[in-house]
Design an enzyme around this catalytic site. Structure first.
Site, mmCIF file in Angstrom:
data_model
loop_
_atom_site.group_PDB
_atom_site.id
_atom_site.type_symbol
_atom_site.label_atom_id
_atom_site.label_comp_id
_atom_site.label_asym_id
_atom_site.label_seq_id
_atom_site.Cartn_x
_atom_site.Cartn_y
_atom_site.Cartn_z
ATOM 1 N N LEU A 160 3.989 -4.112 -0.099
ATOM 2 C CA LEU A 160 4.465 -3.222 -1.156
ATOM 3 C C LEU A 160 5.488 -3.903 -2.055
ATOM 4 O O LEU A 160 5.612 -3.554 -3.234
ATOM 5 C CB LEU A 160 5.048 -1.937 -0.560
ATOM 6 C CG LEU A 160 4.022 -0.930 -0.043
ATOM 7 C CD1 LEU A 160 4.716 0.244 0.647
ATOM 8 C CD2 LEU A 160 3.125 -0.417 -1.157
ATOM 9 N N PHE A 168 3.324 5.693 -7.488
ATOM 10 C CA PHE A 168 2.700 4.541 -6.836
ATOM 11 C C PHE A 168 3.734 3.599 -6.218
ATOM 12 O O PHE A 168 4.831 3.431 -6.749
ATOM 13 C CB PHE A 168 1.936 3.722 -7.883
ATOM 14 C CG PHE A 168 0.465 4.046 -8.007
ATOM 15 C CD1 PHE A 168 -0.221 4.724 -7.024
ATOM 16 C CD2 PHE A 168 -0.232 3.633 -9.130
ATOM 17 C CE1 PHE A 168 -1.583 4.987 -7.158
ATOM 18 C CE2 PHE A 168 -1.589 3.892 -9.281
ATOM 19 C CZ PHE A 168 -2.260 4.581 -8.286
ATOM 20 N N GLU A 169 3.329 2.915 -5.138
ATOM 21 C CA GLU A 169 4.118 1.836 -4.514
ATOM 22 C C GLU A 169 5.527 2.295 -4.124
ATOM 23 O O GLU A 169 6.492 1.552 -4.224
ATOM 24 C CB GLU A 169 4.222 0.624 -5.456
ATOM 25 C CG GLU A 169 2.926 0.174 -6.079
ATOM 26 C CD GLU A 169 1.917 -0.379 -5.069
ATOM 27 O OE1 GLU A 169 2.185 -0.340 -3.863
ATOM 28 O OE2 GLU A 169 0.845 -0.835 -5.489
ATOM 29 N N GLY A 170 5.626 3.527 -3.664
ATOM 30 C CA GLY A 170 6.923 4.120 -3.345
ATOM 31 C C GLY A 170 7.475 4.799 -4.577
ATOM 32 O O GLY A 170 7.544 4.202 -5.659
#
Length: 593
Positions: free
Chosen positions: A260, A402-404
């Site tokens: 991530l 997205f992505e955290g």
């Protein structure tokens, strides 16, 4: 001259020489040819088919991925031994940037080349890499990543999907449900995270669709990125050969976190490319649209928007490629020191995880700002589904999730810095203590340095002091409860991120002036000063809010005085600067920086 070694997060406590940073203007001819290939591919294959893509015409996305594979766009950063080109990290960032304008296609490609492929490349054993990477690099097999569950989003390690070794000891039997799986509808390979038996932490598996036991819900109906395949995926007694366990048992959460980090900075790069496309469209429209007998690009309110859009994208772009080169430099140092290549890739990115989170947050929020102002420039046509802003506006919104989520990433920025300080990797205490002492001293007044960049660098140094003062005081005052004070942590993250992006912009323009001369860089100098003013204002507002949240009495008054001192900036006619930036954009009829 040899570059000074830089550690991740160190920017908040040290100065960086402009000669030690990479700027986009330094990409070489080969890299620019790769960028042009990406742009040509979008123009020929993606942009004419956006409506068909959004309708998820059967087989279309897979065929586009196949064509991208034939051009080598899926293999830019894959080592040559697996059929790739072995290019460095910043080159892969450039590809992500160029493809970022491709709406749903950009999402599909990024998921495949990033979170779908990299876990195997970086954590797989030799047999796994030999089997899977060449087919993923060519596009013969498409990849997806199965982490999120209905009750496990930001708290990924709380996932309930289970893996149990069968009685024969040959296969793990996986049962569970995953959701929001990008590329799920056509993927051949799934990177699946599950807990073995009653393990506390996740493990990761390489699962082929051909293994069986995999079913899916229909495609999700989404606000944006409608052409991206997004499915719920169910694993029902899915048999996975035990040799398809990725890395070690219970190492899945670490894999997810490290992959991530890469996904975050790449998302920021994609947002830059998408922002540039929207800005071009807004400039074109402003030059064509006539109201009150004039092109609307002649009106101050529109010029303000175009200049501010360009300035914010220029700033984030400066930060993204600075960090990308830092990752490349760290990788080279690790390899030179004997670290195996795949481990060096992971360690170098992990080293700059703070910067990756900053670029993800700032990149996604700048894109959201730009598409929103793009709609406004188009006016009534901006609200029409037949105009380009409709798709851009809807597709942008997912990037802050997205992505955290951006909230999680803001918390991580501060958390990672403090943890590094506690481990002794970053000395935050000494400079924070020095700043606290400076609050009690009388400011020194001497001859002012009136050289180019002197005022900006002094302002930047003071913004760092403001961040250290507030963070140091919050740690001292709140101690063990600070982790629960999310609003304060996000205030501090806003200061840290603003400092990093502003510094990156100053360093880029310093280097550009050194390369091209001051006269040729007037627009960039204006954008640097515009952005620095914004960073000062953001630091003051975030700092005041944080201090008012945990300090009181004389201590509060003293620190508020210190904050005002550290956010003092010379008067600057920002309106005229924006006018000059907008004039260049309008005359070029495109983003020209």
């Amino acid at each position: 001259m040899e570059k000074k070694s830089t550690k991740g997060g160190e920017f908040i406590i040290s100065e960086t020489n402009y000669q030690d940073v990479f700027i986009p203007e330094e990409f070489d001819e080969e890299q620019l040819m790769i960028q042009k290939t990406c742009e040509d591919f979008l123009a020929a294959e993606v942009f004419p088919n956006l409506d068909r893509i959004d309708k998820q015409e059967e087989g279309l996305m897979e065929s586009l991925m196949d064509k991208a594979g034939e051009l080598g766009l899926l293999a830019v950063s894959i080592p040559e031994e697996y059929g790739g080109f072995g290019k460095n990290f910043n080159t892969s960032m450039l590809v992500t940037d160029a493809i970022g304008a491709g709406h749903s296609f950009a999402v599909a490609l990024s998921a495949h080349t990033g979170i779908g492929t990299l876990p195997i490349l970086y954590y797989g054993n030799q047999e796994q890499k030999d089997k899977y990477i060449p087919k993923l690099a060519s596009g013969e097999w498409k990849a997806s990543y199965c982490l999120t569950e209905p009750n496990a989003g930001s708290d990924a390690n709380s996932g309930k999907t289970k893996a149990v070794l069968n009685a024969e000891g040959t296969h793990y039997i996986i049962n569970g449900q995953k959701m929001w799986i990008t590329n799920g509808g056509f993927a051949d390979i799934f990177i699946v995270f599950a807990k073995i038996d009653d393990d506390k932490n996740l493990s990761a598996f390489i699962v082929e669709k051909a293994f069986g036991g995999i079913t899916m819900n229909p495609e999700e109906h989404k606000m944006g990125i409608k052409g991206s395949s997004t499915r719920q995926v169910f694993f029902n007694d899915c048999p996975v050969p035990k040799e398809n366990l990725l890395s070690e048992r219970e190492n899945g959460f670490k894999i997810a976190v490290n992959i991530l980090n890469i996904g975050r900075i790449k998302l920021g790069a994609a947002a830059i490319g998408s922002s540039r496309k929207v800005l071009d469209q807004a400039i074109n429209y402003a030059n064509e649209r006539v109201q009150f007998g004039l092109n609307i690009s002649k009106f101050g309110a529109i010029r303000y928007k175009l200049a501010e859009m360009a300035t914010r994208n220029f700033a984030v772009e400066s930060a993204a490629y600075r960090a990308g080169q830092n990752i490349d430099d760290a990788y080279e140092q690790l390899v030179a020191g004997g670290t195996e290549s795949a481990k060096a890739k992971l360690k170098s990115t992990e080293q700059f995880a703070v910067e990756c989170a900053i670029i993800k947050v700032w990149g996604s929020e700048v894109l959201d700002y730009i598409v929103d102002e793009g709609v406004q420039v188009y006016g009534g046509m901006g609200f029409s589904a037949d105009a380009p802003m409709d798709r851009a506006y809807r597709d942008s919104r997912i990037n802050r999730i997205f992505e955290g989520t951006n909230e999680i990433n803001r918390l991580l920025i501060v958390d990672m810095l403090l943890k590094r300080a506690m481990k002794g990797e970053l000395d935050l205490i000494t400079p924070a203590t020095a700043v606290a002492g400076e609050l009690m001293s009388i400011p020194e007044f001497g001859d002012e340095d009136d050289s180019l960049f002197a005022a900006e660098l002094k302002t930047l140094a003071n913004l760092k002091k403001a961040g250290l003062m507030i963070a140091g005081s919050a740690v001292q005052k709140l101690m063990m409860t600070l982790s629960k004070e999310q609003e304060i942590l996000m205030n501090i993250a806003d200061i840290i991120g603003s400092v990093y992006v502003a510094e990156s912009t100053i360093l880029r323009v310093q280097k550009l002036v050194n390369l091209r001369g001051e006269e040729a860089c007037k627009g960039q100098l204006d954008m640097m000063r515009i952005y620095l003013q914004t960073a000062v204002d953001k630091t003051y507002m975030a700092g005041k809010e944080a201090l008012n949240s945990f300090a009181e009495g004389d201590e509060l008054n003293m620190m508020l005085m210190g904050l005002r001192r550290f956010t003092k900036v010379a008067p600057f006619n920002i309106k005229d600067a924006r006018q000059r930036v907008a004039k260049q954009l309008i005359e070029a009829n495109k983003y020209c920086y």
